[in-house]
Design a protein around this motif. Structure first.
Motif, mmCIF file in Angstrom:
data_model
loop_
_atom_site.group_PDB
_atom_site.id
_atom_site.type_symbol
_atom_site.label_atom_id
_atom_site.label_comp_id
_atom_site.label_asym_id
_atom_site.label_seq_id
_atom_site.Cartn_x
_atom_site.Cartn_y
_atom_site.Cartn_z
ATOM 1 N N THR A 168 35.842 25.521 39.581
ATOM 2 C CA THR A 168 36.269 26.657 40.381
ATOM 3 C C THR A 168 36.916 27.710 39.501
ATOM 4 O O THR A 168 37.637 27.384 38.549
ATOM 5 C CB THR A 168 37.239 26.226 41.498
ATOM 6 O OG1 THR A 168 37.507 27.346 42.343
ATOM 7 C CG2 THR A 168 38.552 25.702 40.942
ATOM 8 N N ILE A 169 36.633 28.950 39.809
ATOM 9 C CA ILE A 169 37.321 30.082 39.207
ATOM 10 C C ILE A 169 38.286 30.606 40.265
ATOM 11 O O ILE A 169 37.865 31.057 41.335
ATOM 12 C CB ILE A 169 36.340 31.184 38.765
ATOM 13 C CG1 ILE A 169 35.394 30.650 37.696
ATOM 14 C CG2 ILE A 169 37.106 32.403 38.246
ATOM 15 C CD1 ILE A 169 34.272 31.615 37.337
ATOM 16 N N LEU A 170 39.567 30.525 39.977
ATOM 17 C CA LEU A 170 40.598 30.897 40.935
ATOM 18 C C LEU A 170 41.189 32.247 40.559
ATOM 19 O O LEU A 170 41.755 32.414 39.471
ATOM 20 C CB LEU A 170 41.702 29.834 40.953
ATOM 21 C CG LEU A 170 42.871 30.080 41.909
ATOM 22 C CD1 LEU A 170 42.396 30.060 43.355
ATOM 23 C CD2 LEU A 170 43.962 29.040 41.680
ATOM 24 N N LEU A 207 41.330 33.411 36.850
ATOM 25 C CA LEU A 207 40.953 34.782 36.526
ATOM 26 C C LEU A 207 42.181 35.656 36.714
ATOM 27 O O LEU A 207 42.622 35.882 37.847
ATOM 28 C CB LEU A 207 39.813 35.252 37.430
ATOM 29 C CG LEU A 207 39.272 36.660 37.147
ATOM 30 C CD1 LEU A 207 38.574 36.703 35.784
ATOM 31 C CD2 LEU A 207 38.317 37.098 38.253
ATOM 32 N N MET A 208 42.744 36.120 35.617
ATOM 33 C CA MET A 208 43.986 36.890 35.679
ATOM 34 C C MET A 208 43.751 38.252 36.325
ATOM 35 O O MET A 208 42.652 38.824 36.251
ATOM 36 C CB MET A 208 44.558 37.061 34.278
ATOM 37 C CG MET A 208 44.812 35.740 33.551
ATOM 38 S SD MET A 208 46.009 34.675 34.393
ATOM 39 C CE MET A 208 47.519 35.593 34.059
ATOM 40 N N HIS A 209 44.817 38.791 36.929
ATOM 41 C CA HIS A 209 44.655 40.046 37.674
ATOM 42 C C HIS A 209 44.297 41.218 36.763
ATOM 43 O O HIS A 209 43.700 42.191 37.204
ATOM 44 C CB HIS A 209 45.949 40.358 38.443
ATOM 45 C CG HIS A 209 47.070 40.851 37.564
ATOM 46 N ND1 HIS A 209 47.904 40.004 36.878
ATOM 47 C CD2 HIS A 209 47.479 42.118 37.265
ATOM 48 C CE1 HIS A 209 48.785 40.717 36.192
ATOM 49 N NE2 HIS A 209 48.556 41.986 36.412
ATOM 50 N N ASP A 210 44.645 41.115 35.469
ATOM 51 C CA ASP A 210 44.358 42.217 34.549
ATOM 52 C C ASP A 210 43.121 41.951 33.680
ATOM 53 O O ASP A 210 42.855 42.685 32.728
ATOM 54 C CB ASP A 210 45.563 42.504 33.659
ATOM 55 C CG ASP A 210 46.007 41.289 32.837
ATOM 56 O OD1 ASP A 210 45.465 40.178 33.065
ATOM 57 O OD2 ASP A 210 46.895 41.447 31.981
ATOM 58 N N ALA A 211 42.359 40.912 34.009
ATOM 59 C CA ALA A 211 41.154 40.602 33.230
ATOM 60 C C ALA A 211 40.062 41.623 33.535
ATOM 61 O O ALA A 211 39.790 41.931 34.699
ATOM 62 C CB ALA A 211 40.658 39.198 33.561
ATOM 63 N N ARG A 212 39.457 42.153 32.503
ATOM 64 C CA ARG A 212 38.331 43.065 32.670
ATOM 65 C C ARG A 212 37.045 42.243 32.732
ATOM 66 O O ARG A 212 36.876 41.286 31.984
ATOM 67 C CB ARG A 212 38.270 44.084 31.541
ATOM 68 C CG ARG A 212 39.479 45.020 31.509
ATOM 69 C CD ARG A 212 39.372 46.040 30.395
ATOM 70 N NE ARG A 212 38.255 46.949 30.610
ATOM 71 C CZ ARG A 212 38.314 48.045 31.377
ATOM 72 N NH1 ARG A 212 39.440 48.336 32.019
ATOM 73 N NH2 ARG A 212 37.274 48.843 31.498
ATOM 74 N N ILE A 213 36.145 42.644 33.638
ATOM 75 C CA ILE A 213 34.916 41.877 33.860
ATOM 76 C C ILE A 213 33.728 42.771 33.524
ATOM 77 O O ILE A 213 33.239 43.529 34.374
ATOM 78 C CB ILE A 213 34.836 41.388 35.316
ATOM 79 C CG1 ILE A 213 36.114 40.613 35.671
ATOM 80 C CG2 ILE A 213 33.611 40.500 35.517
ATOM 81 C CD1 ILE A 213 36.258 40.321 37.133
ATOM 82 N N ALA A 267 35.264 35.902 31.693
ATOM 83 C CA ALA A 267 36.496 36.685 31.729
ATOM 84 C C ALA A 267 37.729 35.842 32.052
ATOM 85 O O ALA A 267 38.859 36.281 31.829
ATOM 86 C CB ALA A 267 36.361 37.808 32.767
ATOM 87 N N ALA A 268 37.524 34.644 32.589
ATOM 88 C CA ALA A 268 38.641 33.798 33.019
ATOM 89 C C ALA A 268 39.257 33.054 31.839
ATOM 90 O O ALA A 268 38.679 32.948 30.751
ATOM 91 C CB ALA A 268 38.149 32.799 34.069
ATOM 92 N N LEU A 269 40.454 32.523 32.065
ATOM 93 C CA LEU A 269 41.106 31.690 31.060
ATOM 94 C C LEU A 269 40.317 30.405 30.842
ATOM 95 O O LEU A 269 39.577 29.958 31.729
ATOM 96 C CB LEU A 269 42.521 31.324 31.511
ATOM 97 C CG LEU A 269 43.533 32.463 31.708
ATOM 98 C CD1 LEU A 269 44.865 31.879 32.198
ATOM 99 C CD2 LEU A 269 43.735 33.258 30.429
ATOM 100 N N SER A 270 40.497 29.788 29.692
ATOM 101 C CA SER A 270 39.911 28.474 29.449
ATOM 102 C C SER A 270 40.558 27.453 30.377
ATOM 103 O O SER A 270 41.614 27.707 30.980
ATOM 104 C CB SER A 270 40.137 28.057 27.993
ATOM 105 O OG SER A 270 41.524 27.810 27.774
#
Length: 293
Positions: A168-170, A207-213, A267-270
């Motif tokens: 899951t990507i949260l 998926l951090m709120h400031d992550a660019r996709i 774009a998400a964290l490991s």
């Protein structure tokens, strides 16, 4: 066993194609069978468990014989199978019932959760808090006690030997914006950390709120991707909306959501960094409430 829900959709397509090949409308087939139109409509939309005798009567009426007859009857038998979720009936909610069917029979499950925690990874206090939110919106379409029991059963089945690979990507917004008590959110985050740490087949990426996709537009909703081990069972995408779940089976549609998922994943964290992040947020929430638990 094959997914009964997947088989119902396959059977629905087969019956519709056979009807159309004979130049019949749904009303025409209903009249031929002395059924009401609603029965044919529900069958062709995979909205009910098929009755094998009725399917055989339809095939006879349409003049289907030989190997085609045998294949469709086999589909009907598999579509009529029951799983553990059927003992809950409507009390667990229609969306959760489909999710339980697909999770149990999937080879892989991939989810992007934009507005909620993944249903199969929720702890009891968090589930209770979600029921309270549903009650405040007057949107209950399930029996809370039975729904909670079914959701916990989903997690048990997910962790069973031979269960699916689950990722899951949260979205961070779920953690920050969902209006549940801080101590409940902390308990939920710790529950996810423990589950992921103990089960290699289950992974969570934040998926951090400031992550660019890069590579395209942002996703418009939560969605879920399923693949199956059964030969010929094509991948399915489920798209979450306010009122219902949209089921997508066309190759191009599923491929688009798979592409979006891949972009979100990059774009998400490991997994390791996600676990550390979730544990850190849980600790801060506990400190803020002075709980000490």
């Amino acid at each position: 066993m094959p997914s009964p829900y997947v088989r119902r959709r396959q059977l629905a397509d087969e019956i519709r194609k056979l009807r159309e090949s004979r130049g019949l409308t749904a009303d025409g087939l209903a009249g031929l069978m002395f059924y009401n139109r609603a029965k044919i409509s529900r069958l062709e939309n995979a909205q009910r468990r098929p009755d094998l005798t009725e399917i055989m009567d339809i095939l006879d009426a349409l003049g289907i014989t030989g190997s085609q007859y045998d294949r469709i009857c086999r589909l009907a038998r598999e579509a009529a199978q029951k799983g553990w979720w059927d003992r809950y009936g409507a009390t667990m909610g229609p969306r959760q019932k489909i999710a339980a069917d697909l999770e149990y029979n999937a080879a892989t499950v991939r989810t992007y959760d934009q507005t909620a925690m993944p249903g199969a990874l929720q702890c009891r206090p968090f589930i209770d808090a979600l029921v309270n939110l549903d009650e405040s919106q007057e949107t209950l379409d399930y029996e809370p006690g039975r729904m909670t029991e079914a959701r916990e059963q989903r997690q048990h089945e997910l962790l069973r030997a031979g269960g699916p690979s689950y990722e899951t990507i949260l979205d961070e917004s779920v953690i920050r914006r969902l209006a549940v008590p801080a101590e409940v959110m902390a308990a939920q985050l710790r529950h996810m950390v423990q589950t992921v740490s103990e089960a290699e087949r289950i992974t969570v990426r934040v998926l951090m709120h400031d992550a660019r996709i890069p590579g395209g537009f942002l996703p418009k909703s939560s969605f879920y991707l399923y693949t199956f081990a059964e030969p010929g069972d094509q991948p399915i995408a489920i798209v979450d909306t306010v009122t219902t779940d949209l089921v997508l089976t066309r190759h191009g549609e599923v491929a688009r959501y798979t592409g979006i998922y891949d972009r979100l994943r990059r774009a998400a964290l490991s997994t390791r960094d996600s676990i550390d992040f979730l544990a850190g947020v849980a600790n801060r929430l506990t400190d803020q409430t002075g709980s000490g638990t």
